[in-house]
Design an enzyme around this catalytic site. Sequence first.
Site, PDB file in Angstrom:
ATOM      1  N   GLY A  19     -54.539  31.379 -37.796  1.00 54.41           N
ATOM      2  CA  GLY A  19     -53.396  31.889 -38.185  1.00 54.41           C
ATOM      3  C   GLY A  19     -53.053  31.691 -39.770  1.00 54.41           C
TER       4      GLY A  19
ATOM      5  CE  LYS B 244     -63.047  27.140 -35.682  1.00 52.53           C
ATOM      6  NZ  LYS B 244     -61.591  27.528 -34.936  1.00 52.53           N
TER       7      LYS B 244
ATOM      8  CD  GLU C 143     -62.738  34.106 -37.185  1.00 54.61           C
ATOM      9  OE1 GLU C 143     -63.281  34.598 -38.186  1.00 54.61           O
ATOM     10  OE2 GLU C 143     -61.952  33.024 -36.960  1.00 54.61           O
TER      11      GLU C 143
ATOM     12  N   GLY D 189     -58.283  24.660 -38.007  1.00 55.80           N
ATOM     13  CA  GLY D 189     -57.069  25.032 -39.089  1.00 55.80           C
ATOM     14  C   GLY D 189     -56.171  23.976 -39.594  1.00 55.80           C
TER      15      GLY D 189
END
Length: 435
Positions: A307, A205, A190, A134
Site C-alpha cells: 500500500g 523478500k 502488483e 513494506g
Amino acid sequence: MRQIGIGIAGFGTIGVGVYKHLVGNRRLLEERLGLELTVKKIADLDITRPRTPMPPAELFTTDWHDLINDPEVQIVVELMGGVKIPYQFVMAALEAGKIVVTANKALLAEHGKEIFAVAAEKRIPVFFEAAAAGGVPIIKALKEAFVANHIRSMHGIINGTSNYILTRMTQAGLGFEQALAEAQAAGYAEADPTLDINGWDAAHKAIILASLAYGFWVDGKDIHVEGIQNVTATDIQFAQKLGYKIKLLAVIKSDESCTENCPIEVRVHPTLVPESHVLASVNGVFNAIAVHGDVVGETLFYGRGAGQDATASAVISDLAEAAVALETPRPNFGFVPHGLYGSCTPIEEVVTPYYMRLAVIDRPGVLALITGILSEESIGISSVIQPEAHEEETVPLVLMLHAAPQGRMNRATEKIAALECVKRPPQVLRVESFA
Ligand code: HSE
C-alpha cells in the site's frame, strides 16, 4: 538548514506516496533530522498524468539519466518496477557516487550480490527497507537490532495479496478470483499479480531477509517456492476442522547444531499454521514476521506490507538514514557478508509434517493400500478424516502425517497418485510445527 537533494525515479503509487509524506511531514522530519529533504527531480515515462499531490512541472523529466547527472541530487530513490532498467539506474547512481534507496525486491533478489559488491567497493550505501514487508521495519531490525544474534528462524507472512486472498476465502467464503479482484481494487496486488499468486513476490523478500540474516547472498535457484494458486476452499475448511489456518509462509531456518559454513532452509509455500500460533491470526493485507534469535529469543514484527502509505513510510525512513549517512560515513553499505553460513538445504532433505487430501473410491481396502505406501516410506500418520459425504464417485480422505523428509514424501505421493482408487492428483501441504 542544510538541504539534501533527492531524485525519485518512478512516480507511480509509491513515488507519489513518498512525495506526499515528504511534503506533508516536512516540519517533523526537519525537526528530527536537522536537515531538509528536498525533492529536486522526478523521472517517469508519464509526466502528464495528474497525481495527488502534483509536484511542480519543472521537477519532472522522462529521462532517468537526468537524476544521475544532476549534481544537486545526492540521494536517488528507485521506484521504477521491473529489473533491467532499475539495475542500470542503480549501478549508474553508485558509479556517480549517489546514495541509493530502493523498494525493488525483485532487483535485489536477482542482483543483490553485484549491487552490494559495488556499494562496498565505492563505499556508498544502498538502503532497502521497503523491499521486504513494506512498512514493517524488519530490514533495520536485521541489520541493527539483531546484530548480537544468530538468527535461528524467521517465519513470515510477507505477501499481503496472498494473505488477503486466503483471509477472504476463509472468513467470507469468497472464491479465489473474487478475492484477488478485491485485492487488486484495493491496490495491494502488483500490476501483474502473477508473482503475488505464484509465491515469487514473497520469495524475493525471503531471499533478502535470509541473505541479511545469514551473511551470504541467497540464490533464487536454491530455494523452494510454491504459491497459493492450488489452495482450495475445501483445504481451508479441512484445515480449520483440524485446528489450523492456511497461510502463505516464508520459512527461513538454520540448524542450531551447526557452527561453520552451515546450510539454511529457505522456502515459501502454503502452510498449515496451528490456530494457537500468533501468525494464524495475521489477517487481510497485514504482514508479520516472527524472528527467533539465539540471544533475544522470540520477537514479532507486524504491520502493513503493501500500500502507498506504509511503503512510503519505509522509503522515507531510508531517506532519513541516507541523509544522515551523507554527513556521517558508515561501515555498513547495506549488506555485510560473513562466512558462518553458505548454502541452502535442498528441499528433498527438508523435514516437515504434512497434510494430504485425496479423492478416493469408497471401497474396502483403499485405506490399507494408502497406509501401506506411507509405511513403506516410514511416514507415520497422526490423524485421518474421511467424511461420509460423497463427491461424485469419490470421498475425500484427509491424512495428517508425521514429519518426514520431502524426498520420501514425494515418493509416497507419486505411488499414491498412481493407485487406481485415487481419482485426482493428491493435494499435499506442509504443516509448520514451530518446534
Ligand atoms: N504485492 C505485494 C504484496 C506488495 O501483496 O505484499 C509489496 O511487495
